[in-house]
Design an enzyme around this catalytic site. Sequence first.
Site: not given
Length: 100
Positions: A21-23
Amino acid sequence: MSAQVLRSTLCVAPTHACLAGHFPGRPLVPAVLLLDALAGLLETRGQRMLGLSEAKFLAPLLPGEHAALEIVAIDAAQWRFHIIRADTLIACGRVRVAPA
């Protein structure tokens, strides 16, 4: 106190759970993982990280890239750190420590 220097390498696998979910589509290694590596290296010398006195995150670290982590004791309560990928400074700063 004679200068103590600790060195380690770090590399976050592209499959690490935090990256999903981090970029999405172009993940970056979160700063918290860099700080976790720093805390872990300090723990090998019986030091517990209390907090950051100063921190600058200057460039991204991508999953799968290798970086060097170096920390140098300033005094009994502070260490200076640098995280470097090839010739690029990723992060630097100072941390406050206490015996673990």
